[in-house]
Design a protein around this motif. Structure first.
Motif, PDB file in Angstrom:
ATOM      1  N   GLY A   1      -0.973   1.621   5.903  1.00 32.40           N
ATOM      2  CA  GLY A   1      -1.621   1.708   4.601  1.00 32.40           C
ATOM      3  C   GLY A   1      -2.337   0.419   4.207  1.00 32.40           C
ATOM      4  O   GLY A   1      -1.893  -0.677   4.536  1.00 32.40           O
ATOM      5  N   HIS A   2      -3.444   0.552   3.480  1.00 35.95           N
ATOM      6  CA  HIS A   2      -4.215  -0.581   2.971  1.00 35.95           C
ATOM      7  C   HIS A   2      -4.455  -0.402   1.478  1.00 35.95           C
ATOM      8  O   HIS A   2      -4.586   0.717   0.989  1.00 35.95           O
ATOM      9  CB  HIS A   2      -5.565  -0.689   3.696  1.00 35.95           C
ATOM     10  CG  HIS A   2      -5.476  -1.282   5.077  1.00 35.95           C
ATOM     11  ND1 HIS A   2      -4.731  -0.694   6.077  1.00 35.95           N
ATOM     12  CD2 HIS A   2      -6.024  -2.401   5.608  1.00 35.95           C
ATOM     13  CE1 HIS A   2      -4.836  -1.436   7.183  1.00 35.95           C
ATOM     14  NE2 HIS A   2      -5.618  -2.468   6.921  1.00 35.95           N
TER      15      HIS A   2
ATOM     16  N   ASP B   1      -0.628  -3.112   3.958  1.00 32.48           N
ATOM     17  CA  ASP B   1       0.632  -3.104   3.222  1.00 32.48           C
ATOM     18  C   ASP B   1       1.468  -4.312   3.649  1.00 32.48           C
ATOM     19  O   ASP B   1       1.904  -4.418   4.801  1.00 32.48           O
ATOM     20  CB  ASP B   1       1.374  -1.800   3.546  1.00 32.48           C
ATOM     21  CG  ASP B   1       2.704  -1.652   2.834  1.00 32.48           C
ATOM     22  OD1 ASP B   1       3.291  -2.665   2.413  1.00 32.48           O
ATOM     23  OD2 ASP B   1       3.172  -0.503   2.721  1.00 32.48           O
TER      24      ASP B   1
ATOM     25  N   ASN C   1      -5.834   2.697  -2.460  1.00 28.74           N
ATOM     26  CA  ASN C   1      -4.528   2.913  -1.882  1.00 28.74           C
ATOM     27  C   ASN C   1      -4.679   3.869  -0.704  1.00 28.74           C
ATOM     28  O   ASN C   1      -4.604   5.075  -0.884  1.00 28.74           O
ATOM     29  CB  ASN C   1      -3.553   3.487  -2.914  1.00 28.74           C
ATOM     30  CG  ASN C   1      -2.124   3.458  -2.427  1.00 28.74           C
ATOM     31  OD1 ASN C   1      -1.841   2.884  -1.376  1.00 28.74           O
ATOM     32  ND2 ASN C   1      -1.235   4.066  -3.170  1.00 28.74           N
TER      33      ASN C   1
ATOM     34  N   LYS D   1      -3.126   5.337   2.399  1.00 28.83           N
ATOM     35  CA  LYS D   1      -1.832   5.499   3.052  1.00 28.83           C
ATOM     36  C   LYS D   1      -2.010   5.896   4.509  1.00 28.83           C
ATOM     37  O   LYS D   1      -2.967   6.529   4.889  1.00 28.83           O
ATOM     38  CB  LYS D   1      -0.999   6.566   2.321  1.00 28.83           C
ATOM     39  CG  LYS D   1      -0.591   6.164   0.901  1.00 28.83           C
ATOM     40  CD  LYS D   1       0.398   5.031   0.919  1.00 28.83           C
ATOM     41  CE  LYS D   1       0.921   4.725  -0.485  1.00 28.83           C
ATOM     42  NZ  LYS D   1       1.860   3.609  -0.487  1.00 28.83           N
ATOM     43  N   SER D   2      -0.989   5.559   5.325  1.00 29.86           N
ATOM     44  CA  SER D   2      -1.021   5.999   6.700  1.00 29.86           C
ATOM     45  C   SER D   2      -0.713   7.468   6.778  1.00 29.86           C
ATOM     46  O   SER D   2      -0.136   8.023   5.884  1.00 29.86           O
ATOM     47  CB  SER D   2      -0.023   5.257   7.553  1.00 29.86           C
ATOM     48  OG  SER D   2       0.635   4.231   6.985  1.00 29.86           O
TER      49      SER D   2
END
Length: 288
Positions: free
Chosen positions: A170-171, A181, A285, A287-288
């Motif tokens: 995630g970034h 993250d 946001n 997410k993976s």
């Protein structure tokens, strides 16, 4: 397993089984002296004299308000900086490292960390951005070519060796930058070796799009300019239009083309990027 390779006695470089295995295992390889002194001098003259770069450079602040400048172009073009991205020992090497499938020029950028003022770049994976652009496979990579010496003191690249094996994480937004993250980065640091990638002008770092990397502020008297060319596979053509290009032929060139080129301004459209159109750093946001 060493991550550093040198040229053959004839001055050539080949992606041997050892080179390929190192890239697959570590997520990167370093090739010392791949770009000759005369070649890197020509590239340096080009970027320092280019009116296009001066006109299209912009700043990107870190979390502490320190700024680095960059200039991004989507098409290689036919000037010296564009030829650099298209020669066999640069583009051809990256294509081989990614498995041999046809690649194209996704974008290039000049990263400018001025002495005493250059900002940091947060921990991130390039694919942390590019997945959000509609690139569905992590079959992409970047070619890091220093114009100036890159050492710890002026904010050289830092990588977590082998971290590409984690896959995309995630970034989220940090300052003007989208970063990985930090909790996951902290865990990754317990598993993967932190390497400061110190390079001389003409050395080249080839790295996988999921390799975690960062760089610190430049608090030294040494300028740190680098060109980073990123490539994508034709078969991974993005499924949505965005601020970087869809597939277009790379038109790879022989190594001799770099010194033969005298254009410091491309006669072909390089597609310099308007920073207001860059969605990558606006991730809220991912997410993976």
């Amino acid at each position: 397993m060493s991550d550093v390779f040198t040229l053959s006695d004839t001055g050539d470089f080949f992606v041997s089984t050892s080179v390929q295995n190192t890239f697959n295992e570590n997520g990167y390889v370093i090739v010392r002296g791949l770009i000759t002194k005369d070649e890197i001098t020509k590239v340096k003259d080009c970027i320092e004299q280019s009116e296009d770069i001066k006109a299209n450079a912009f700043g990107r602040a870190d979390a502490n308000g320190r700024t680095s400048r960059l200039c991004v172009w989507n098409r290689a073009g036919n000037d010296v900086s564009g030829i650099l991205a298209r020669i066999q020992k640069v583009a051809g090497t990256m294509q081989q490292l990614l498995g041999g499938d046809e690649i194209y020029h996704y974008h290039s950028k000049l990263m400018m960390k001025e002495a005493r003022t250059g900002g940091a770049f947060v921990w991130h994976q390039d694919y942390g951005y590019w997945y959000n652009n509609g690139c569905m496979l992590p079959e992409m990579g970047s070619i890091f070519i220093p114009i100036d010496k890159c050492v710890k003191e002026n904010g050289c690249l830092q990588v977590l060796k082998g971290s590409h094996k984690m896959g995309r994480i995630g970034h989220a937004l940090t300052g003007d930058q989208a970063g990985a993250d930090l909790e996951r980065v902290g865990m990754a640091k317990t598993l993967f070796e932190l390497v400061h990638v110190e390079l001389d002008p003409g050395d080249v770092l080839f790295f996988h799009c999921n390799l975690l990397h960062t760089s610190s502020q430049n608090n030294s008297d040494l300028r740190r300019y680098v060109i980073i060319t990123s490539v994508n596979k034709r078969k991974n053509n993005p499924l949505q239009e965005h601020h970087h290009p869809q597939y277009h032929p790379l038109k790879m060139l022989p190594n001799s083309a770099l010194l033969e080129c005298d254009l410091f301004t491309s006669t072909e459209d390089k597609g310099f990027m308007d920073p207001t159109e860059d969605a990558s750093h606006k991730i809220k946001n991912l997410k993976s």
